[in-house]
Design a protein around this motif. Sequence first.
Motif: not given
Lengths: 356, 411
Positions: A105-115
Amino acid sequence: MPTECVECGKRAILKRPKNRKALCKDCFYSVFEYEIHETITKNRLFKPGETIAIGASGGKDSTVLAHIMKLLNDRYDYGLNLVLLSIDEGISGYRDDSLETVKRNQIQYSLPLKILSYQELYGWTMDAIVKEIGMKNNCTFCGVFRRQALDRGAAMLKCDKIVTGHNADDIAETVIMNILRGDIARLGRCTSISTGSEGMISRCKPFKYTYEKEIVMYAHFKKLDYFTTECIYSPNAYRGHARTFLKDLEKIRPRAILDIITSGEDMAIKEEVRMPIQSTCQNCGYIASSELCKACIMLDGLNRGRPELSIGKNNKRKKILKMTAEKAKEAGKNGKLNGANAVHDISVSQDVENMF
Amino acid sequence: MCSTASFGGNSCGSRDEEMIKRKTQKRRDVCFKCKTGDPFVVIRQGDPFCGTCFDTHVIHKFRQGLGKTKILYPGDKLLVNISGNVSSLAMLRLLATGYDTASHKKITADPKIVVVDDSFMFDSGESPVPAILREVERVPDMPRQVFVVPFQLVFLSNFRERCKEFYEGNKDRKIVDFNEMRVDFEKLADSARSTFSNIETVSAREDIHRSLRLQILSTLAGILHSTKIMMSDTSTDLAARLLSSVAVGRGANLPHETQYLDNRLPGVTFINCMREFTPKECAYYLRRLGVAPITVLTHSTLLDPIVGSVNRLTDTFISGLQATFPSTISTVMKTSAKLQPMSNCSRNCDVCLLPIIQREADVTDKMSELDLEDKLCNGCVIALSECEQDVREIVPKSSNVKAILDEFLIS
C-alpha cells in the motif's frame, strides 16, 4: 428488468447496506466518499498543515481509510501530510503477512510508512505473551499495548493526530458491550468521534458513520489490496456475542447500527457516579487511571512471571504483590530462598490462590 | 470469565472448579436461611430457600423497593396494571400482602386494578380478561376496584372525554367495564387491526403498541385523578428493554424506560416495582400460592426468536447471555441505574410520552425522512418511518399527532 440506480437511472449494481437503496458503481463511490468528507468537515476533524498518522494494519478498514484519506486530501485540498503507521505485534503467520500488504500500500499510495514492533517497545512479542498466558485474555494485552504503541509511534513521527479505521459497526458493538459489562466510563466516551486529553495525541474515526459492509463493498469494487485473515489469537468470546447480536439486529433493521450510535451519544451519566480519574503513569508518563498505566502493570506482570495478576482489580494485585514481597523477605531471612525465587515459591502461590 | 486454564497449574480455572465444589458441598437438604425447612427453590446457586423463607424474601424485597423510594402515601389512588402474565399476577399478590391485617406496616394506598384487553389483535382471539378477573377475585384482604379497558378505545375520537363521561356515570361500581360504553367496538377493532397491519415491521408494531398502552394508562390515571401507575416488568424485561431501546435510538430516555421510577410525564409516575425480581422468583411465588399463569400474546410471540423483531431478538440475546454469564442482567441493571435523563428536553413525544431531546438540526439528519423531530422523539420517528401512508390513522385521534401528521406528510 434490471434494477435502476436511484441517483442516475443507470443499471444498479448494489443495494446500500445502510438503507437498501439501489445504486450504480459510480454513484456508490461518490456517495460513499462524500459521506466521509461530510463527517470530516462537519466534525472539524483536521486543520490544514497537520500531520496525520493513519493506523494501518493491512486489513480492509485501514486500507480503505488510507485510500480515502489520500483521495479526499487531494480532492478537497485538506492540506494534510499523511503518514502510514503500523504496529508489528509479533504474531507469526498473521501480522508478518498483513504487514506485507501495508508495504505494498505504501508504494501504491506513495505515503511514508513507519513500522513499530512490540519487540522493540516492550521486549515481548505476542507469540511470547501467548506462550506465557494462553489463549484467553491475550487480546487484553495486545489491545493495551497497541493503543500505547500507536501513540508512541505517532509521537516519534511528530504527528498531530491519529486516524483509525473503526467503523459504525465497531462503535455500535462497543456501545452494546460497555452496557453489558457496566463500563460506565467507557460508555460515556466510546461514541465520541475524536478522543484525546491534554498533552496526548488525539485520535479520530472518520468511519464513525460508515457501515462495515459498505467498506467491504468499496474495497471490493475498487479492487483494493487488503489482507483478510482473522488474527490467529483472537477467539474474542465476549465481543463475539455483541457482534452476533448486532449482525442479527442489522438483518431486522439495517439502520439500527446508526440508531445505537445515536443512543450512545444521547446517554447522560449521573453526576454522583464515581468515574476513574485520568492521571499520568509514574513510570512512563502515559495517560493512566491509577498510579501506573495499564501497559506498565501488564509488562510488570509479564516480567515477574505472573501475568494473570495484571488483569482485574488493581488493589487485589497490589495486595498480592505486597504479600509476595513480605514472604520473600521472610524466606530470605530464614536463608531458605533468595528474593528472586520467592515469586515462584509454592506456598506463596497457594496463599495467593486462596484469596480468590 | 477468568482465564489461563490452559496454562500451567496456577490457573483460575482450577479455582473456579474449587469454588463450585465448595458450593456444592454445602448442605442442600435444608433451607439455607432457617436451617430447618425443606428446600423449595434455589434462586442463588447453592442456596436453597424453604417455602416460608422464600415468601419472606420476596415480600421483603417488594416492600423494600416501595419503602426506599417513599412513593406511596395514604389515600393515594394507585393504578395497578395487570396484563395477566406471571410477573403481573405476582405483583398483584405481593401488593395484597401489604393489606393483610397481620402486616405490620400496611399499605394504605387505594388500588385501582386496570386490565387493558388487546387480545382482539391476535389470532387466538380468546380474551384473557375473564381469567384475570377470576384471579383478581381470588386475592384476599385487598380493597379493589377493577377497570377493564378494551385497547381499541384509544382509536376513538375524543377518547379521553368519552371515557371520563362513562366513568363519571359508573364510578361506584366494583368492576367498571369500558366495554359497556355505547361505542361500535367491532368497527374500532377493525380500524385498529388495519392500522397495525399497515405498519411494515413487527418491531415498529410492538413499539407503537406499547406506546399506545402507556397512553391508555396515563389517560385513565388522569380520569381517576391518580398519579401513580404500577408496572410489572421484571429485571429481565427491563434489561432487554434497555438494550432494545438503545437499538431503536431511544438512548436519551433509558432512565425513564428502565429505572424504578419512571417520571416521563409530569404528574404521572410509572413504578417499575418488580425491577429487582427475576421471572423465576415470580413464577415460584405464584406456585406457592397455587396461581396458574395466564397466556398473553404479543405481536412476536409466534415469530422466530432471532429475526422476529428487535424486542424478540433482544430478549433471546439477553436470556442466552444470562445463561452463560449469570451476572449479565444485574450488570445491565446497574448500568441503567447510573444514567440520568438528558437535561435539554423541551416537551414530551406525542406518541410514547417520553421527553424529546433537542438537537442541532444537521446532526440528526442521518436517515430520517420524516420531519417531525420537534413533535416526536427519535424512537417514534424511526418507528413511524416504517409505516405505510395510512400512518396518520395510527396515532390516536385524541392527541394532536394526527394534525401534525396531516401537516407534514406528503401522501
